[in-house]
Design a protein around this motif. Structure first.
Motif, PDB file in Angstrom:
ATOM      1  N   SER A 127       0.777  -1.212  -0.221  1.00  0.00           N
ATOM      2  CA  SER A 127      -0.013   0.083  -0.030  1.00  0.00           C
ATOM      3  C   SER A 127       0.649   1.133  -0.015  1.00  0.00           C
ATOM      4  N   ALA A 128       2.012   1.263   0.767  1.00  0.00           N
ATOM      5  CA  ALA A 128       3.025   2.559   0.662  1.00  0.00           C
ATOM      6  C   ALA A 128       3.756   2.335  -0.678  1.00  0.00           C
ATOM      7  N   ASP A 129       4.176   1.128  -1.206  1.00  0.00           N
ATOM      8  CA  ASP A 129       4.985   1.148  -2.512  1.00  0.00           C
ATOM      9  C   ASP A 129       4.439   1.743  -3.485  1.00  0.00           C
ATOM     10  N   ALA A 130       2.904   1.539  -3.437  1.00  0.00           N
ATOM     11  CA  ALA A 130       2.117   2.040  -4.550  1.00  0.00           C
ATOM     12  C   ALA A 130       2.156   3.359  -4.810  1.00  0.00           C
ATOM     13  N   VAL A 131       2.502   4.173  -3.721  1.00  0.00           N
ATOM     14  CA  VAL A 131       2.506   5.707  -3.806  1.00  0.00           C
ATOM     15  C   VAL A 131       3.849   6.136  -4.419  1.00  0.00           C
TER      16      VAL A 131
END
Length: 367
Positions: A171-175
């Motif tokens: 979820s963080a990597d997608a940013v």
């Protein structure tokens, strides 16, 4: 035209606002040869760029004991870009059938019990791998060779499941890049495989990815009072619970990840309250597809020593020598876990509590 009549509307806060403001990027020389590498660099045009020989061996960053006190500052300002060299797959059998080559490791969040920092020394910023085409191609080949899943197992009855976030939080990597989007779309094209990842961050951008039932998100949950102390820099538990129905509606399979279960006085009452909150919040559609994994705390002496430097309060809950014993992990690490015999009883008690309050929630595994 009077532009004052059309005031600028500020953008809504993003999931990493307040968590990450990249001021320094360490990158391997080959990074700029890749489209994904150039895209990520373009997102942070003002960041200092420091070329390094290897993403896994950065002098002054990894293995520098003096960085323990700067734990969160480094996480919040530093990004590492590298090229994934080894396309290795590991059998798992718990959260997933296989652990594929990772598209990232490290995290902007700072959960006090996280195992990833054990391999990075005294700092754990995000490393993003820019050769995503190589990684997805390796998964495609691996899944193609497996063919159909003929024997159902506790991971999934239909598909071979690949944990795409075992070393980071997707979820963080997608940013940070489109790697996660590419991976989720990959699984929609693989007839016998699906992706899976656990998360502690609510990123609603993922609702637009059209997973078509081929990606399983495991929302990690614990009692809110414990999360405030241990789940540092993550989305609040209430926000995670509030997002579950939306992710089911968007085409994800959503499971719960009760991890880690940390034993303190009164833990049963805290989990009863959590289970009741879930039962009150979740739709019937969500409940019909729900399953859970239950993972009791495993800790590590080296991580304990690091945590004492930046978050000693957490160690009052995590480091309990009177309740714990030495354990060698599957990866060969020297860890500690709750004592044999006592732990088995705790696992059964937890499962009974869950069954009483959420009888529809199947337990995939518990340990």
């Amino acid at each position: 035209m009077n532009l004052d009549l059309f005031p600028t509307v500020p953008a809504p806060p993003g999931p990493l606002d307040g968590l990450l403001k990249v001021s320094r990027i360490y990158l391997e020389p080959a990074v700029e040869r890749y489209t994904r590498g150039r895209d990520i660099l373009a997102r942070f045009p003002d960041a200092e760029r420091v070329e390094v020989h290897s993403h896994g061996n950065i002098p002054g960053l990894f293995g520098n004991e003096g960085n323990a006190e700067a734990w969160n500052r480094i996480k919040g300002t530093t990004l590492v870009l590298g090229v994934k060299k080894t396309m290795r797959f590991e059998s798992n059998g718990r959260s997933a059938d296989f652990l594929p080559p990772s598209m990232a490791n490290g995290c902007v969040m700072s959960c006090a019990y996280c195992y990833v920092p054990r391999h990075k020394g005294y700092a754990n910023p995000v490393t993003v791998f820019v050769n995503i085409e190589d990684i997805t191609a390796a998964i495609r080949r691996h899944a193609g060779k497996r063919g159909p899943k003929h024997e159902p197992n506790t991971v999934d009855p239909r598909y071979w499941v690949y944990d795409i976030g075992c070393n980071s939080d997707c979820s963080a990597d997608a940013v940070l890049s489109d790697n996660v989007r590419d991976m989720i779309r990959l699984f929609t094209t693989l007839p016998h495989a699906m992706g899976s990842f656990a998360t502690k961050l609510v990123n609603r951008e993922l609702l637009t990815y059209s997973p078509r039932g081929k990606t399983r998100i495991r929302f990690s949950l614990m009692p809110p009072s414990k999360a405030k102390l241990l789940d540092v820099r993550t989305s609040p538990i209430a926000a995670r619970i509030a997002a579950i129905d939306d992710f089911v509606a968007a085409g994800y399979e959503v499971h719960l990840n009760f991890s880690p279960v940390v034993i303190t006085e009164g833990w049963q009452a805290e989990y009863r309250e959590l289970f009741q909150q879930l039962d009150d919040s979740l739709s019937e559609k969500t409940k019909a597809q729900l399953a859970a994994e239950i993972i009791f705390l495993t800790h590590n002496e080296r991580l304990h020593e690091v945590n004492l430097r930046w978050h000693p309060k957490a160690e009052e809950l995590l480091w309990r020598p009177g309740l714990q014993e030495a354990k060698v992990s599957q990866g060969g690490g020297a860890n500690v876990r709750y004592r044999t015999g006592m732990k088995g009883k705790l696992v059964e008690e937890f499962k009974q509590l869950l069954s009483q309050h959420m009888p529809y929630c199947r337990v995939r595994y518990a340990f």
